[in-house]
Design a protein around this motif. Structure first.
Motif, mmCIF file in Angstrom:
data_model
loop_
_atom_site.group_PDB
_atom_site.id
_atom_site.type_symbol
_atom_site.label_atom_id
_atom_site.label_comp_id
_atom_site.label_asym_id
_atom_site.label_seq_id
_atom_site.Cartn_x
_atom_site.Cartn_y
_atom_site.Cartn_z
ATOM 1 N N LEU A 6 1.069 -1.096 -0.067
ATOM 2 C CA LEU A 6 -0.291 0.188 0.073
ATOM 3 C C LEU A 6 0.806 1.244 -0.110
ATOM 4 O O LEU A 6 1.889 1.177 0.923
ATOM 5 N N HIS A 7 0.544 2.277 -0.903
ATOM 6 C CA HIS A 7 1.310 3.424 -0.769
ATOM 7 C C HIS A 7 0.769 4.428 -1.789
ATOM 8 O O HIS A 7 -0.485 4.260 -2.338
ATOM 9 N N GLY A 8 0.969 5.599 -1.731
ATOM 10 C CA GLY A 8 0.201 6.437 -2.478
ATOM 11 C C GLY A 8 0.800 6.923 -3.782
ATOM 12 O O GLY A 8 1.691 6.545 -4.432
ATOM 13 N N VAL A 9 -0.229 7.195 -4.895
ATOM 14 C CA VAL A 9 0.219 7.365 -6.269
ATOM 15 C C VAL A 9 -0.129 8.933 -6.492
ATOM 16 O O VAL A 9 -1.265 9.394 -6.330
ATOM 17 N N LEU A 10 0.827 9.740 -6.863
ATOM 18 C CA LEU A 10 0.913 11.049 -6.862
ATOM 19 C C LEU A 10 0.571 11.672 -8.191
ATOM 20 O O LEU A 10 1.438 11.983 -9.003
ATOM 21 N N VAL A 11 -0.675 11.903 -8.487
ATOM 22 C CA VAL A 11 -1.118 12.301 -9.805
ATOM 23 C C VAL A 11 -2.132 13.235 -9.419
ATOM 24 O O VAL A 11 -2.836 13.394 -8.182
ATOM 25 N N ASP A 12 -2.681 14.216 -10.485
ATOM 26 C CA ASP A 12 -3.530 15.284 -10.238
ATOM 27 C C ASP A 12 -4.917 14.937 -10.143
ATOM 28 O O ASP A 12 -5.730 15.713 -9.595
ATOM 29 N N SER A 13 -5.363 13.702 -10.873
ATOM 30 C CA SER A 13 -6.691 13.505 -10.995
ATOM 31 C C SER A 13 -7.046 12.052 -11.029
ATOM 32 O O SER A 13 -6.113 11.215 -11.591
ATOM 33 N N PRO A 14 -8.018 11.630 -10.659
ATOM 34 C CA PRO A 14 -8.200 10.243 -10.937
ATOM 35 C C PRO A 14 -8.391 9.619 -12.394
ATOM 36 O O PRO A 14 -8.213 8.512 -12.709
ATOM 37 N N THR A 15 -8.484 10.727 -13.325
ATOM 38 C CA THR A 15 -8.498 10.333 -14.690
ATOM 39 C C THR A 15 -7.262 9.860 -14.919
ATOM 40 O O THR A 15 -7.151 9.116 -15.928
ATOM 41 N N GLU A 16 -6.098 9.869 -14.432
ATOM 42 C CA GLU A 16 -4.864 9.585 -14.531
ATOM 43 C C GLU A 16 -4.537 8.160 -14.100
ATOM 44 O O GLU A 16 -3.448 7.848 -14.201
ATOM 45 N N MET A 17 -5.487 7.716 -13.571
ATOM 46 C CA MET A 17 -5.317 6.260 -12.778
ATOM 47 C C MET A 17 -5.986 5.063 -13.585
ATOM 48 O O MET A 17 -7.244 5.509 -13.929
ATOM 49 N N THR A 18 -5.355 4.268 -13.670
ATOM 50 C CA THR A 18 -5.964 3.025 -14.262
ATOM 51 C C THR A 18 -5.536 1.757 -13.459
ATOM 52 O O THR A 18 -4.105 1.673 -13.170
ATOM 53 N N THR A 19 -6.234 0.665 -13.233
ATOM 54 C CA THR A 19 -5.678 -0.528 -12.674
ATOM 55 C C THR A 19 -4.983 -1.226 -13.717
ATOM 56 O O THR A 19 -5.119 -1.198 -15.034
#
Lengths: 192, 148
Positions: B108-121
């Motif tokens: 478990l850790h943080g992913v440092l992006v500005d918006s959830p639109t930059e996240m994908t599984t």
């Protein structure tokens, strides 16, 4: 790879780390502070209790089940889950039910000079203890059954807080016998 | 009783715990301080990150610590906005389970992006290290998407 029966100390010696850590001072501890911030609003029973306490009155609640008196009042008999609405005034005298001598300072309590004695004070008329400090005598003189009375803050410093009694001091009255000292409410009041 | 007449007070409950880390978690934290990530090998060769002293399935002691990669795959994630007052991060971020290269479990850790639109599984991320490191999980600032 490993013996399942290796005891913990041997395990510590058996752990193999990569070359990159060779010769480095290992981390042995980590700080994990926990901090909980509350906006505390006392219950209805505690509101009344604190207002009375600011006037040097100690309120208790009497159980409708068997008459046991709880202090501070919580509005319920926790043994039966029964609501309580009978308030009683308690004396500011009682005896030491049990106590603890603390020799190590507590972070955040610089006001407590060690050694100090914390005790469950069994107020006259109450059936459970009331937490407080015992002072006004040598630590080694404090004993189960010792009679005490409240030493209140000066009137101008009293307020609706838990801190109105500075400490409990020996009253000089004869001790309560050890066999009858302390917490009797949980055994019920009928067996004496 | 009227709301304005109620007694109320700020109340802070604080425990200044210091935990002993033991040989395995201690080595993991030492690795963080040195800027490397360590796991521990199980009997079947699979690697646990973060490492544990005992096998979670067989309970046997584990002793073989191995270095794993500084990048890996986001297995699952959630978006945190706003962060709680005591969060290590002051800005919105993802909390993700990240399986590092060479590891068989996710951390478990943080992913440092500005918006959830930059996240994908399944996206690849890489560790970002703090400048000052002391042997604590916060020696990792977090993870950022790996340049594709």
């Amino acid at each position: 790879m490993t013996d399942p029966d290796i005891p913990p100390r041997a395990l510590a010696e058996a752990v193999v780390t990569p070359e990159a850590l060779a010769g480095l001072e290992p981390v042995r501890s980590v700080r994990t502070p926990i901090r909980l911030v509350y906006d505390f609003v006392p219950s209805a029973a505690a509101q009344a209790y604190l207002r009375a306490y600011a006037e040097k009155r100690i309120l208790g609640h009497r159980s409708p089940v068997d008459g046991a008196v709880f202090v501070p009042p919580r509005g319920v008999d926790p043994r039966h889950g029964t609501a309580i609405d009978e308030t009683v005034d308690l004396a500011d005298t009682g005896h030491v039910g049990n106590f603890c001598v603390t020799h190590l300072p507590i972070p955040g309590r610089d006001d407590l000079e060690v050694p100090y004695v914390s005790a469950w004070i069994h107020l006259d008329g109450a059936d459970i203890g009331f937490l407080g400090l015992v002072a006004g005598c040598a630590t080694e003189e404090v004993r189960i059954g010792m009679r005490v009375r409240a030493v209140w803050k000066p009137d101008e410093q009293l307020g609706p807080t838990a801190e109105n009694v500075l400490y409990w001091e020996p009253s000089g009255e004869p001790d309560v016998p050890v066999g009858r000292a302390g917490n009797r409410a949980w055994r019920g009041r009928t067996d004496g | 009783m009227a709301e304005s007449e109620l007694l109320r007070a700020d109340l802070v409950v604080e425990y200044p715990f210091t935990r002993s880390t033991g040989p395995v978690v201690g080595a993991f934290l030492t690795g963080l301080r040195e800027g490397i990530l360590l796991g521990i090998q199980r009997r079947d060769g699979t690697v646990l990150v973060p490492p544990t002293e005992y096998d979670p399935v067989t309970s046997e002691p584990l002793t073989e610590m191995v270095e794993v990669g500084q990048a890996g795959v986001v297995e699952t994630w959630t978006w945190v906005d706003p962060p709680r007052p005591q969060s290590p991060w002051e800005v919105p971020h993802a909390l993700a389970m990240i399986r590092l290269d060479g590891a068989d479990t996710a951390m478990l850790h943080g992913v440092l992006v500005d918006s959830p639109t930059e996240m994908t599984t399944g996206m690849r991320v890489r560790a970002v290290w703090a400048d000052q490191r002391v042997g604590h999980i916060a020696d990792l600032d977090g993870f950022r998407p790996e340049a594709s």
